[in-house]
Motif scaffolding. Structure first.
Motif, PDB file in Angstrom:
ATOM      1  N   SER A 182       6.644   3.990   1.397  1.00 36.21           N
ATOM      2  CA  SER A 182       6.692   5.253   2.246  1.00 36.21           C
ATOM      3  C   SER A 182       7.253   4.427   3.133  1.00 36.21           C
ATOM      4  N   TRP A 183       7.113   3.459   4.102  1.00 37.37           N
ATOM      5  CA  TRP A 183       8.135   3.179   5.077  1.00 37.37           C
ATOM      6  C   TRP A 183       9.347   2.403   4.629  1.00 37.37           C
ATOM      7  N   LEU A 217       4.009  12.526   1.164  1.00 36.27           N
ATOM      8  CA  LEU A 217       2.330  13.558   1.897  1.00 36.27           C
ATOM      9  C   LEU A 217       2.017  15.305   0.514  1.00 36.27           C
ATOM     10  N   LYS A 232       9.977  10.859   4.546  1.00 36.79           N
ATOM     11  CA  LYS A 232       8.864  10.350   5.103  1.00 36.79           C
ATOM     12  C   LYS A 232       7.606  10.946   4.638  1.00 36.79           C
ATOM     13  N   SER A 287       0.702  -1.298   0.057  1.00 40.74           N
ATOM     14  CA  SER A 287       0.120  -0.676   0.049  1.00 40.74           C
ATOM     15  C   SER A 287       0.973   1.012  -0.051  1.00 40.74           C
ATOM     16  N   LEU A 288      -0.064   2.800  -0.708  1.00 40.52           N
ATOM     17  CA  LEU A 288       0.870   3.702  -0.216  1.00 40.52           C
ATOM     18  C   LEU A 288       1.892   3.650   1.131  1.00 40.52           C
ATOM     19  N   GLU A 289       0.910   3.802   2.146  1.00 41.48           N
ATOM     20  CA  GLU A 289       1.602   3.904   3.296  1.00 41.48           C
ATOM     21  C   GLU A 289       2.565   2.749   3.758  1.00 41.48           C
ATOM     22  N   GLN A 290       2.625   1.703   3.646  1.00 49.64           N
ATOM     23  CA  GLN A 290       4.133   0.310   2.745  1.00 49.64           C
ATOM     24  C   GLN A 290       4.745   0.730   2.243  1.00 49.64           C
TER      25      GLN A 290
END
Length: 487
Positions: free
Chosen positions: A51-52, A410, A406, A46-49
């Motif tokens: 970015s991490w 965003l 990070k 996912s987008l969150e994953q």
């Protein structure tokens, strides 16, 4: 060719190959992250994953800095560098066999440990192994090697799968490992361990036997003879000694200098661009097939950083930093204004204008604003505080890099590329102002001269201070500079 210069070049070549690999680590996400969003990919994120996966690379720098700081002080620079390159190689192997996001995160963490530790220790090694005349050029070549690695991985990403690229990235790691095994130990580290005969022997093999080398060696040994021999200490007492360093001028001043240097380094876009090059250029150019734009900008940045290594031998560090930094701030501001006005329909949208401005910006900023902060790690920390100082410097780089990597996705989603770089531009300008009042000129200065500056707030007056030093000299092992050592 002078044998001493050849030996210095051989050692620096091992560092540069490692930096090439680190550059490939940095640029790897431009191939990896888009593939993870492909519905046909066996590994999806996912987008969150995603970015991490990008940010975890920088987060891992902190354990890399801490372990490297311990290794370099306890085992020496050579052994520490050997230990530092191993996690990255293991990360590449794990990357190739990854079947889920967790494995990818673990692989990026291992790569980040090597990237953080070798970037810092590489600067220390170049600072200690090379002569003042060559030091600036070699330190700047670290940045050029990093951008070359980023360019190579962007190029490979257009033709090969990311698993194949992981295998290709192993090649410079293996070659560098073999070269590192042939190095001698650092003369500065040997002197810090009171092994003065060994220090002199290695020093002369690296620098040659001349008057300048004699003066620098005597200065190095004098400062180490005046310091008490280190003892085996408990962890609690070592921690106490570490925190007591913050009451020492020769530790606090370099740390404050490096705080603003680290902020400057990150706000230039040094880590943002390799990681998000495709997304940034796609928005600026309006062309979703931005491969050739990315490649052209990679070439420009690499050539600029390489040319800077030559220029820094001719121009003073401060002059180069603040002149190019001021121009870069104005150029980036112009690019952001053009994108903002065009996106709001105030002026016509002509993509080649902001693209040209970004190209000029990245060319200018890589003359000094990106390479000099990294070069400072190998110059400004006194030998007594070098392990602790580089740890602090590394943590500062890691924290600023984590924040930028990070926040970039965003920011680009909310205030677009022009807003993201406008914010970075303002922070970069503020950092340059602080450095203008804090940073000394280090060109052609020995590490001992720079150490004296941070102790006394001025550079040593050779005609006066050397006479005082001679009168108070503590039986310099003039290594006596004996016939046995000179032989």
């Amino acid at each position: 060719m002078d044998r001493s210069f050849f030996k210095q070049t051989w050692i620096v070549a091992g560092v540069l190959l490692t930096m090439l690999e680190v550059g490939m680590f940095l640029g790897f996400t431009t191939s990896l992250l888009p593939a993870l969003t492909d519905p046909a990919s066996p590994v999806r994120a996912s987008l969150e994953q995603s970015s991490w996966i990008a940010a975890s690379f920088s987060l891992a720098w902190i354990p890399g800095f801490l372990s490297s700081s311990y290794y370099m002080d306890r085992f020496g620079r050579k052994a520490a560098f050997i230990l530092d390159v191993i996690p990255g190689a293991l990360g590449l192997v794990l990357m190739y066999f990854s079947t889920n996001v967790f494995c990818l995160l673990a692989a990026r963490v291992l790569e980040g440990i090597t990237a953080g530790s070798t970037s810092i220790l590489g600067a220390i090694i170049i600072g200690e192994y090379t002569s003042p005349a060559n030091r600036g050029m070699f330190l700047n070549l670290k940045t050029a090697a990093l951008y070359l690695g980023s360019m190579i991985v962007h190029l490979l990403g257009y033709y090969f799968h990311w698993r194949t690229i992981a295998v290709m990235t192993l090649i410079p790691a293996v070659v560098a490992f073999g070269m590192i095994c042939t190095w001698p130990e650092s003369p500065s580290w040997l002197a810090s361990k009171k092994r003065f005969d060994d220090s002199a022997r290695v020093f002369y093999s690296l620098r040659g036997k001349n008057e300048l080398a004699n003066i620098e060696l005597k200065d190095l040994i004098r400062t180490q003879k005046e310091r008490p021999k280190s003892m085996e200490l408990t962890f609690l007492y070592r921690s106490l000694l570490f925190f007591r360093k913050f009451s020492r001028r020769d530790f606090v001043m370099p740390v404050i200098n490096y705080l603003f240097a680290a902020i400057l380094l990150e706000t230039t876009g040094r880590h943002i661009f390799p990681a998000y090059a495709v997304q940034i250029i796609s928005e600026v150019s309006g062309d979703h097939d931005s491969f050739y734009y990315t490649l052209a900008l990679d070439i420009l940045v690499t050539v600029s950083a390489t040319f800077s290594s030559i220029l820094i031998r001719l121009v003073k560090r401060r002059t180069l930093l603040f002149l190019t930094g001021s121009v870069a701030v104005l150029v980036l501001m112009s690019a952001c204004c053009d994108l903002f006005l065009a996106s709001n329909g105030i002026i016509p949208n002509i993509p080649w204008i902001p693209m040209s401005l970004f190209a000029v910006y990245f060319a200018i900023v890589n003359f000094a604003c990106a390479p000099i902060p990294l070069a400072l790690i190998g110059e400004i920390f006194p030998l007594e505080h070098r392990a602790a100082g580089t740890t602090i410097a590394g943590i500062l780089i890691a924290l600023t890099s984590i924040a930028t990597l990070k926040m970039t996705p965003l920011l680009m989603a909310t205030v677009k590329v022009y807003g993201t770089f406008f914010i970075l531009d303002i922070i970069m300008a503020i950092s340059l102002v602080f450095l203008y009042f804090l940073l000394p000129e280090t060109k052609d200065r020995t590490l001992q001269e720079i150490e004296y500056f941070y102790n006394h707030g001025r550079f040593r007056d050779v005609t006066q201070d050397d006479k005082e030093a001679e009168s108070t000299m503590i039986q310099l092992p003039r290594i006596e500079i004996t016939k046995e050592v000179l032989a």
